[in-house]
Scaffold this motif. Structure first.
Motif, mmCIF file in Angstrom:
data_model
loop_
_atom_site.group_PDB
_atom_site.id
_atom_site.type_symbol
_atom_site.label_atom_id
_atom_site.label_comp_id
_atom_site.label_asym_id
_atom_site.label_seq_id
_atom_site.Cartn_x
_atom_site.Cartn_y
_atom_site.Cartn_z
ATOM 1 N N GLN A 50 -14.118 -53.256 -28.443
ATOM 2 C CA GLN A 50 -14.157 -52.148 -29.400
ATOM 3 C C GLN A 50 -15.203 -51.088 -28.994
ATOM 4 O O GLN A 50 -15.008 -49.881 -29.197
ATOM 5 C CB GLN A 50 -14.468 -52.706 -30.799
ATOM 6 N N SER A 51 -16.301 -51.594 -28.445
ATOM 7 C CA SER A 51 -17.316 -50.622 -27.991
ATOM 8 C C SER A 51 -16.855 -49.792 -26.789
ATOM 9 O O SER A 51 -17.263 -48.640 -26.590
ATOM 10 C CB SER A 51 -18.611 -51.376 -27.667
ATOM 11 N N SER A 52 -15.980 -50.476 -25.991
ATOM 12 C CA SER A 52 -15.489 -49.741 -24.816
ATOM 13 C C SER A 52 -14.122 -49.111 -25.059
ATOM 14 O O SER A 52 -13.419 -48.754 -24.094
ATOM 15 C CB SER A 52 -15.443 -50.686 -23.622
ATOM 16 N N LEU A 53 -13.718 -49.053 -26.368
ATOM 17 C CA LEU A 53 -12.403 -48.472 -26.684
ATOM 18 C C LEU A 53 -12.361 -46.966 -26.337
ATOM 19 O O LEU A 53 -11.306 -46.427 -25.946
ATOM 20 C CB LEU A 53 -12.111 -48.686 -28.179
ATOM 21 N N SER A 54 -13.496 -46.398 -26.504
ATOM 22 C CA SER A 54 -13.548 -44.958 -26.208
ATOM 23 C C SER A 54 -13.344 -44.672 -24.728
ATOM 24 O O SER A 54 -13.014 -43.536 -24.339
ATOM 25 C CB SER A 54 -14.904 -44.381 -26.659
ATOM 26 N N HIS A 55 -13.576 -45.727 -23.926
ATOM 27 C CA HIS A 55 -13.425 -45.528 -22.468
ATOM 28 C C HIS A 55 -12.068 -45.985 -21.980
ATOM 29 O O HIS A 55 -11.851 -46.015 -20.769
ATOM 30 C CB HIS A 55 -14.522 -46.309 -21.723
ATOM 31 N N ALA A 56 -11.151 -46.376 -22.909
ATOM 32 C CA ALA A 56 -9.888 -46.971 -22.453
ATOM 33 C C ALA A 56 -8.697 -46.061 -22.649
ATOM 34 O O ALA A 56 -7.558 -46.540 -22.699
ATOM 35 C CB ALA A 56 -9.661 -48.270 -23.185
ATOM 36 N N LYS A 57 -8.843 -44.792 -22.871
ATOM 37 C CA LYS A 57 -7.709 -43.894 -23.100
ATOM 38 C C LYS A 57 -6.884 -43.676 -21.853
ATOM 39 O O LYS A 57 -5.718 -43.276 -21.946
ATOM 40 C CB LYS A 57 -8.219 -42.540 -23.595
ATOM 41 N N GLN A 58 -7.447 -43.882 -20.687
ATOM 42 C CA GLN A 58 -6.739 -43.573 -19.444
ATOM 43 C C GLN A 58 -5.602 -44.548 -19.196
ATOM 44 O O GLN A 58 -4.633 -44.196 -18.526
ATOM 45 C CB GLN A 58 -7.724 -43.622 -18.264
ATOM 46 N N ALA A 59 -5.688 -45.814 -19.721
ATOM 47 C CA ALA A 59 -4.626 -46.772 -19.410
ATOM 48 C C ALA A 59 -3.710 -46.966 -20.597
ATOM 49 O O ALA A 59 -3.201 -48.051 -20.858
ATOM 50 C CB ALA A 59 -5.248 -48.127 -19.023
ATOM 51 N N GLY A 60 -3.419 -45.934 -21.414
ATOM 52 C CA GLY A 60 -2.610 -46.043 -22.622
ATOM 53 C C GLY A 60 -1.186 -46.430 -22.338
ATOM 54 O O GLY A 60 -0.595 -47.236 -23.062
ATOM 55 N N THR A 61 -0.578 -45.782 -21.323
ATOM 56 C CA THR A 61 0.833 -46.055 -21.051
ATOM 57 C C THR A 61 1.044 -47.517 -20.622
ATOM 58 O O THR A 61 1.982 -48.193 -21.098
ATOM 59 C CB THR A 61 1.334 -45.087 -19.955
ATOM 60 N N GLU A 62 0.200 -47.970 -19.743
ATOM 61 C CA GLU A 62 0.333 -49.363 -19.289
ATOM 62 C C GLU A 62 0.104 -50.350 -20.461
ATOM 63 O O GLU A 62 0.792 -51.363 -20.585
ATOM 64 C CB GLU A 62 -0.685 -49.638 -18.181
#
Length: 952
Positions: A530-542
């Motif tokens: 959850q803390s790194s959720l902000s850094h995970a937008k790049q792999a949305g499609t996968e």
């Protein structure tokens, strides 16, 4: 005048006494003749007239003393026919004789038993019948001695039967069993007699058959009464007890009913019984005891004895087989005429005679062959019966062995079932613990499922809030994948725990702790995600593609979870079925345990009954030994008062040896008594010691009595009393052994003290010449002679007093008899006094002529044996004078018997002879010795006068 008038009365009394004595002798003679004619070795039936005279004799003398006095002398062991007739006559005397006959027969039970045992061991046809007949007579005597209400003729009313049976069920039960035993003995005798009869014997030996059949008349009379009483008591028992309890009684009665009916039928078909007795007919079927109203249908069988046929009447044929038996007397007559010629003296041809004799010999030879064949057939049948009995004994032994093996197997099975029960209880406890642990695991699984739902909700909120952030979604999906994986692992672990609940409960607890730690770690990882959720937008499609895949896997996991839940339910139902099966097996095991316990209890009861039976048999053996010992001791004690035993003598040394042996036997008796008290199942040691003790003690008593006949008066009286006390103490000890209550505390102290008393008196009676100092012998002689003179003076004085008292108190013939007795006693005392004085002078003359330069004491010490004889003789004379005066006093006062006076006079004669013999010594004193002998002859004549003065 009074004496002249009383003489005819005395003569008449003497004549009456002689007539009574002659009548008694004639009665004994007639009884002896009747007994000898009734009981003989001829194979023919006993004649009624002889038996009738014997029975009338029992009523005349009110007992069977005369009968038994002659019967004891019969040579019963030498002839089986003689024993058979004796049993027949005794049976009739018991039934029809005086009531006191039963008491007289009770005393001769052992003689009857010995005759039966003797012939029972011999292979003789009559001997076997005698053995069975004696058992019947012993049973009859025992039954009527126990139940006095039943006379030996067995004729009592129904009221007396009811009163004898009483209201106690146990008494009725016992009386019924005793009647059954009585009836069994009667039926066994009849069956044995009929078994020995056959066609050839019935045709050729008619008197022999009648000899066997004659006693069955009394058997028929007894059986009719016993059958009626048994029916009455059986109905009474069925009114008090359940029918199942009396099944054995009914079976035994039915068997006796069939035997009795067969016996009556066979007897009714014989002409011999038709002429002598009317036999009753029994019903076709036995009474139905299960129906109380059947008692009203019962008819008492009545036996009728018709008028007796003349004694000279020829006996009829028993079995009418052919006309040959009816023409037998004619054939005998023809044979006589052919042998000795016709009455007119004309002789037939000798060839015809020889031919007829040859035919007769051939006929007898054929008959002998038939008898041999019949005997062989009987022997074969008896051997077959013996073999069958041996087979039955072997079968019973095998059944007993099998029962013991079955008992051991049942015990092993019981132990195994108890072990199975313990294992099943342990399994139930383990199942309960596993169920508890499974419930705890299911609770933990529910909590994890709730956490999983919370995670899904959180994930949905994150999707709504962060739809635009694919990387955050991808991280969330990864987290969900991890959670699903964890869930799958948890479900797998739950399944494994439920499948292996009994064996891996501890492993499940460890794995649950590991899962908790992993879940905490995953939660930490989720927070990091959850803390790194902000850094995970790049792999949305996968992440979207992976999310769809995760959704499909999630559905598959849900289906697998539902399947596992169904498997869990099936597992629970299987566990319930197993529990139900275990409970059923436990119930079955408990029922089997109860059955085995019942069988074990029954076995233990049987063992206890057998043990009790063994104890009763051992106690019975002990009681027989005690009764035998009592008979021996009573016989020995009776010898003390037996006038025929007075002539028997014995020495103190032999009495001493017998007393020591009897005293030693008490130790063995005490040891045997202790062994029997410790273990009442073995009375062999006590019985053996008791027999030895009885014989040795009786021998001591008899020899003590014999020794007292040669002992001084004082010692003789003490010895007799000590022997009598010893016998009484021994009988008291045996009486304590007869009762179970006093048997344990029976003591031999009194018996030992009595035996030691006999031992001490025997030692005192041994020769005392070495015990008395030599210088005391002279003084003792003078003292004894002085005391003898004083006793004689006192006796003379007492006789004079009695003479004056008799003259004042009596008159007539009484005074004349008393004066004659007292005058004779006075003359006797005077002669004895003169004898003592002369004997004293003679002693002084002997001493003066024989001592020489020695003193008087030295002379007496030198001739000690002569001195002791002189002392003993003087004592005997003094005692005899005292006893004579006392006996005369009692006779004058009519408190004593004339026989006592006669015995005392004989005692004085014997003592005088002893004194005369002591005075006759080979020293120069012949003149005085002749004087003493002359006085002895005078005393003997006076003794004879005393005897003649006593009335006959």
């Amino acid at each position: 005048m009074n004496s002249i008038k009383s003489v005819p009365a005395r003569v008449l009394s003497r004549r009456a006494g002689h007539s009574l004595e002659a009548e008694r002798e004639q009665f004994d003679k007639n009884q002896a003749i009747s007994i000898s004619k009734a009981i003989n070795t001829q194979e023919a039936p006993v004649k009624e007239k002889h038996v009738r005279r014997i029975i009338l004799g029992t009523h005349h003398e009110k007992g069977a003393f005369t009968f038994w006095s002659y019967a004891i002398g019969l040579p019963l062991p030498s002839s089986s026919i003689l024993s058979w007739k004796f049993c027949h006559v005794l049976h009739k005397v018991l039934r029809d004789g005086h009531p006191n006959v039963l008491q007289d027969c009770q005393r001769y039970r052992s003689n009857i038993r010995e005759v039966g045992d003797l012939w029972g061991h011999l292979h003789d046809r009559y001997g076997q019948l005698v053995s069975i007949y004696t058992r019947l007579l012993l049973t009859k005597i025992s039954f009527h001695a126990k139940h006095h209400e039943f006379p030996p003729g067995l004729e009592v009313s129904d009221e007396v039967l009811e009163k004898t049976a009483g209201t106690d069920v146990n008494n009725i039960f016992q009386l019924t069993v005793e009647l059954f035993d009585y009836l069994d003995c009667e039926l066994k005798l009849s069956e044995s007699v009929f078994r020995q009869l056959n066609t050839s014997m019935a045709l050729s030996q008619m008197s022999a058959v009648q000899c066997r059949l004659a006693p069955l008349i009394q058997v028929i009379q007894d059986c009719s009464h016993l059958y009626h009483y048994a029916v009455k008591l059986m109905f009474k028992l069925h009114s008090c007890l359940p029918a199942d309890t009396l099944q054995g009684h009914r079976d035994r009665f039915h068997e006796q009913f069939r035997s009795l009916k067969s016996f009556f039928k066979k007897a009714s078909d014989m002409l011999y019984f038709k002429r002598l007795i009317q036999i009753p007919r029994l019903p076709e079927n036995p009474p139905n005891f299960l129906r109380a109203s059947a008692l009203a249908e019962h008819v008492k069988p009545v036996v009728v004895i018709p008028e007796e046929a003349p004694e000279d009447e020829e006996p009829e044929s028993l079995i009418e087989i052919s006309t040959a038996s009816t023409t037998e007397p004619q054939v005998t007559s023809d044979l006589f005429q052919q042998t000795f010629g016709p009455p007119n003296g004309i002789r037939d041809d000798r060839d015809a005679q020889i031919e007829s004799l040859k035919k007769e010999v051939d006929m007898l030879r054929a008959e002998m062959e038939k008898i041999k064949l019949e005997a062989q057939r009987y022997i074969t049948q008896l051997k077959a019966q013996v073999n069958s009995l041996e087979g039955e004994v072997e079968e019973q032994r095998k059944q007993k062995q099998k029962a013991l093996v079955d008992n051991e197997q049942l015990r092993d099975e019981l132990e195994r079932l108890q072990q199975v029960k313990q294992d099943s209880d342990r399994s139930l406890r383990l199942c309960a613990e596993a169920e508890k642990k499974a419930n705890a695991t299911e609770i933990r699984y529910t909590k994890l499922k709730e956490k999983h739902s919370e995670l899904i909700n959180t994930h949905a909120e994150l999707l709504r809030k962060n739809a635009d952030t694919a990387k955050q979604l991808t991280v969330t999906q990864q987290s969900q994948e991890e959670v699903a994986r964890v869930k799958e692992q948890l479900e797998f672990q739950v399944e494994q725990v439920k499948r292996e609940a009994e064996m891996k409960l501890e492993d499940q607890s460890v794995q649950m702790e590991q899962l908790r730690r992993e879940l905490d770690a995953r939660r930490d990882e989720l927070d990091q995600a959850q803390s790194s959720l902000s850094h995970a937008k790049q792999a949305g499609t996968e992440l979207s593609a992976q999310l769809e895949t995760l959704q499909a896997e999630k559905e598959q996991l849900r289906r697998s979870v539902s399947e596992k839940e169904r498997e869990l339910l099936s597992t629970r139902s299987l566990v319930q079925e197993k529990e139900l099966q275990l409970s059923q097996e436990a119930d079955k095991a408990s029922r089997e345990i109860c059955e085995l316990q019942g069988k074990l209890l029954e076995k233990s009861n049987q063992e206890q009954s057998l043990q009790q039976k063994l104890l009763d048999e051992q106690f019975g053996i002990l009681q027989e030994a005690v009764r035998e010992a009592e008979g021996i001791l009573r016989d020995a004690v009776a010898k003390l008062d037996d006038p025929l035993h007075v002539r028997c003598t014995s020495s103190p040394d032999y009495l001493l040896s017998r007393a020591e042996a009897a005293l030693e036997s008490t130790d063995a008796l005490e040891s045997g008594h202790a062994q029997y008290v410790a273990s009442m199942a073995d009375a062999a040691a006590l019985v053996g010691a008791l027999s030895l003790f009885a014989h040795l003690t009786a021998d001591t008593i008899v020899n003590g009595s014999a020794t007292s006949h040669l002992a001084p008066t004082d010692h003789a009286d003490r010895l007799m009393e000590t022997c009598r006390d010893c016998g009484q103490r021994s009988l008291d000890y045996l009486g304590e052994l007869k009762d179970k209550q006093t048997l344990r505390r029976a003591e031999l102290g009194d018996v030992r003290r009595a035996l030691r008393g006999v031992l001490g008196l025997a030692q005192e009676l041994r020769p005392k010449s070495l015990d008395i100092k030599q210088e005391e012998l002279g003084d003792m002689v003078e003292k004894e002679m002085a005391s003898t003179s004083a006793a004689i003076e006192d006796a003379v004085r007492r006789i004079e007093e009695m003479m004056s008292r008799a003259r004042n108190e009596s008159s007539g013939i009484k005074l004349e008899v008393n004066e004659r007795i007292l005058n004779s006693c006075t003359d006797l005392m005077k002669a004895i006094r003169l004898l003592v004085m002369t004997s004293t002078n003679l002693q002084k003359e002997i001493v003066e002529s024989g001592r020489g330069a020695a003193t008087t004491q030295e002379f007496y010490a030198k001739n000690s044996r002569w001195t002791e004889g002189l002392i003993s003789a003087s004592k005997a004379v003094g005692w005899g004078a005292t006893q004579l005066v006392e006996s005369a006093d009692r006779v004058v006062l009519h408190t004593g018997k004339y026989e006592e006076l006669i015995v005392c006079s004989h005692e004085i004669a014997a003592s005088t002879a002893q004194l005369v013999a002591a005075s006759k010594v080979s020293v120069p004193a012949g003149l005085a010795a002749h004087h003493v002998a002359g006085f002895g002859i005078i005393i003997f004549k006076l003794v004879s006068a005393v005897n003649m003065s006593s009335p006959a």
